[in-house]
Write an enzyme that holds these catalytic residues in place. Structure first.
Site, PDB file in Angstrom:
ATOM      1  N   ARG A 213       0.871  -1.117  -0.064  1.00 39.87           N
ATOM      2  CA  ARG A 213       0.036   0.099   0.132  1.00 39.87           C
ATOM      3  C   ARG A 213       0.914   1.309   0.056  1.00 39.87           C
ATOM      4  O   ARG A 213       0.630   2.202  -0.752  1.00 39.87           O
ATOM      5  CB  ARG A 213      -1.051   0.053   1.168  1.00 39.87           C
ATOM      6  CG  ARG A 213      -1.962  -1.038   1.095  1.00 39.87           C
ATOM      7  CD  ARG A 213      -3.057  -1.041   2.331  1.00 39.87           C
ATOM      8  NE  ARG A 213      -2.511  -1.512   3.532  1.00 39.87           N
ATOM      9  CZ  ARG A 213      -2.916  -2.622   3.886  1.00 39.87           C
ATOM     10  NH1 ARG A 213      -3.813  -3.564   2.994  1.00 39.87           N
ATOM     11  NH2 ARG A 213      -2.540  -3.272   5.237  1.00 39.87           N
ATOM     12  N   PHE A 229     -11.768  -4.512  -5.629  1.00 39.52           N
ATOM     13  CA  PHE A 229     -11.941  -5.424  -4.402  1.00 39.52           C
ATOM     14  C   PHE A 229     -11.217  -4.590  -3.353  1.00 39.52           C
ATOM     15  O   PHE A 229     -10.511  -5.056  -2.430  1.00 39.52           O
ATOM     16  CB  PHE A 229     -10.943  -6.582  -4.563  1.00 39.52           C
ATOM     17  CG  PHE A 229     -11.372  -7.224  -5.944  1.00 39.52           C
ATOM     18  CD1 PHE A 229     -12.619  -8.142  -6.173  1.00 39.52           C
ATOM     19  CD2 PHE A 229     -10.654  -7.107  -7.318  1.00 39.52           C
ATOM     20  CE1 PHE A 229     -12.954  -8.735  -7.244  1.00 39.52           C
ATOM     21  CE2 PHE A 229     -11.021  -7.745  -8.549  1.00 39.52           C
ATOM     22  CZ  PHE A 229     -12.139  -8.649  -8.503  1.00 39.52           C
ATOM     23  N   ASP A 251     -16.303  -2.788  -4.079  1.00 36.55           N
ATOM     24  CA  ASP A 251     -16.361  -4.136  -3.667  1.00 36.55           C
ATOM     25  C   ASP A 251     -17.683  -4.658  -3.388  1.00 36.55           C
ATOM     26  O   ASP A 251     -18.744  -4.010  -3.523  1.00 36.55           O
ATOM     27  CB  ASP A 251     -15.679  -4.029  -2.099  1.00 36.55           C
ATOM     28  CG  ASP A 251     -15.328  -5.375  -1.436  1.00 36.55           C
ATOM     29  OD1 ASP A 251     -14.174  -5.755  -1.592  1.00 36.55           O
ATOM     30  OD2 ASP A 251     -16.152  -6.028  -1.013  1.00 36.55           O
ATOM     31  N   ASP A 300      -6.782  -6.070  -6.359  1.00 36.44           N
ATOM     32  CA  ASP A 300      -6.515  -6.791  -4.996  1.00 36.44           C
ATOM     33  C   ASP A 300      -7.659  -7.812  -4.642  1.00 36.44           C
ATOM     34  O   ASP A 300      -8.321  -7.756  -3.656  1.00 36.44           O
ATOM     35  CB  ASP A 300      -6.265  -5.820  -3.820  1.00 36.44           C
ATOM     36  CG  ASP A 300      -5.829  -6.396  -2.589  1.00 36.44           C
ATOM     37  OD1 ASP A 300      -5.382  -7.600  -2.659  1.00 36.44           O
ATOM     38  OD2 ASP A 300      -5.795  -5.934  -1.590  1.00 36.44           O
ATOM     39  N   CYS A 340      -3.302 -13.453  -3.958  1.00 30.13           N
ATOM     40  CA  CYS A 340      -2.908 -13.964  -2.567  1.00 30.13           C
ATOM     41  C   CYS A 340      -3.231 -15.418  -2.304  1.00 30.13           C
ATOM     42  O   CYS A 340      -3.225 -15.818  -1.317  1.00 30.13           O
ATOM     43  CB  CYS A 340      -3.921 -13.244  -1.568  1.00 30.13           C
ATOM     44  SG  CYS A 340      -5.670 -13.059  -1.764  1.00 30.13           S
TER      45      CYS A 340
END
Length: 399
Positions: A213, A229, A251, A300, A340
């Site tokens: 970030r 997201f 989101d 993300d 991730c």
């Protein structure tokens, strides 16, 4: 005397390479009395001592190793040594105001995660053998933190992941201390957040992206930014704090968007950082059709795959969002994109982004490649500890 687990001849390759897991089909025999969760000795097929770990017949990961030395006692002093090492490592490598203090196998404490949010701890216990020692581990950790003047006022358990059922355990969630306000305010990279340790995802906040970030901040001054997201708004708020002209965070979760708006208000960014609740896969084509362009696009997503069996479908998802995201970036603008999922391995993720760039007729110039923050250390040979892949690219038109 502990029971002795003996490996089959030719098995234990992961263990011998430095890993901590022994699967059920790698074990020839277990001799001696034991209960699930107990510490057992581990021998190779020829009797060579491999160390000690805890056993669980309910799990395909039958033994998780704690030490490579048979003569080491798994006692109070052992847990204190492991926890002190974990904390001293964090003090040298990260901002410890809020950080992951224990990262399971990577800290040689398999199955346990402990996050620190200011003066609150959140624990996730995912293996029976470590769960047995949970209270002792937390008591020791609180004492170690107190030595540095950090008085923990509350502990909350978030052992509510489905994976506990694979260990033969029920999911567990609730206070492990006197009750406290579970909306905890933290500050990271100069940005303030309300972290919901009770109902937020995982332990309440994704600490692993801390320095990613921060890396995005330098791209965002005076920029028009799209954060996909966004969850509770972390990348969007970093963009706003860096001086972005406008930020749109997106989101699909109503709860996450409500928390993101609270966080924008907390940072005085309500007029700059806006949030929208919708499906990113629906929104990106809509923005493209309307002719929208952004200086910075951030992707993300949650893990599209949590097993090797679904990697093929996940690859399609990553290719789709990256292609759509690139099309929304102005010529010379920037794309930050990540995965991730540990099953979306580096080589496959890189190949997928390249395919997306070809489909979008874009040229990519790599600014940097990053992984998870150092408080989520990557232990070589323990593949499960390496999961986050994070790229920043400049996106150029083909000319």
């Amino acid at each position: 005397m502990s029971a002795i687990a003996t490996l089959k001849k030719g098995e234990g390759r992961m263990l011998k390479a430095g890993g901590l897991w022994i699967y059920d089909n790698e074990i020839e025999s277990v001799l001696g009395a034991f209960e699930d969760g107990d510490i057992v000795l581990v021998h190779d097929f020829d009797g060579f001592p491999m160390g000690k770990g805890f056993i669980n017949r309910h799990s395909k990961i039958r033994i998780r190793m704690l030490t490579r030395h048979e003569d080491v006692e798994i006692d109070h002093a052992f847990w204190k040594m492991r926890l002190r090492n974990a904390w001293e490592y964090r003090k040298k490598t990260v901002d410890t105001a809020s950080c992951r203090v224990v990262f399971g196998e990577a800290d040689f404490l398999p199955g346990m995660v402990i996050d620190k949010f200011e003066d609150v701890l959140v624990v996730e216990s995912l293996a029976l053998g470590i769960d047995v020692h949970k209270k002792e581990i937390l008591d020791i950790l609180c004492a170690i933190l107190l030595e540095d003047g950090i008085r923990i006022r509350g502990i909350y358990e978030r052992s509510d992941a489905k994976v506990r059922e694979l260990e033969g355990m029920e999911r567990s969630k609730g206070f492990l201390s006197a009750p406290f306000d579970t909306k905890v305010e933290i500050c990271e990279n100069g940005v303030r957040y309300h972290v919901d340790v009770q109902d937020g995802q995982k332990t309440g906040f994704f600490l692993d992206q801390k320095y990613n970030r921060l890396a995005v901040q330098k791209l965002c001054k005076d920029a028009k930014v799209l954060d996909c997201f966004t969850h509770t708004g972390s990348f969007a708020l970093n963009a706003g704090a860096a001086g972005a002209a406008s930020v749109l965070g997106v989101d699909a979760s109503e709860l996450a968007i409500a928390q993101a708006r609270e966080n924008a208000e907390l940072n005085g960014l309500r007029d700059t950082v806006r949030f929208r609740c919708c499906d990113v896969f629906d929104l990106l084509p809509e923005l493209e059709h309307s002719g929208e362009k952004f200086d910075v696009v951030i992707l993300d997503p949650p893990a599209f795959t949590k097993s090797r069996n679904s990697v093929k479908n996940a690859t399609k998802g990553y290719r789709e969002i990256n292609m759509r995201g690139m099309k929304l970036v102005k010529d010379g603008g920037f794309l930050a994109t990540c995965s991730c999922s540990r099953f979306m391995e580096y080589e496959l993720f890189t190949k997928t982004i390249h395919q997306a760039a070809c489909a979008a007729h874009k040229r990519l110039r790599q600014v940097e490649f990053r992984t998870q923050a150092p408080d989520h250390p990557i232990l070589w040979a323990a593949d499960e500890s390496y999961y986050l892949k994070f790229y920043i690219f400049q996106v150029c038109e083909e000319k």
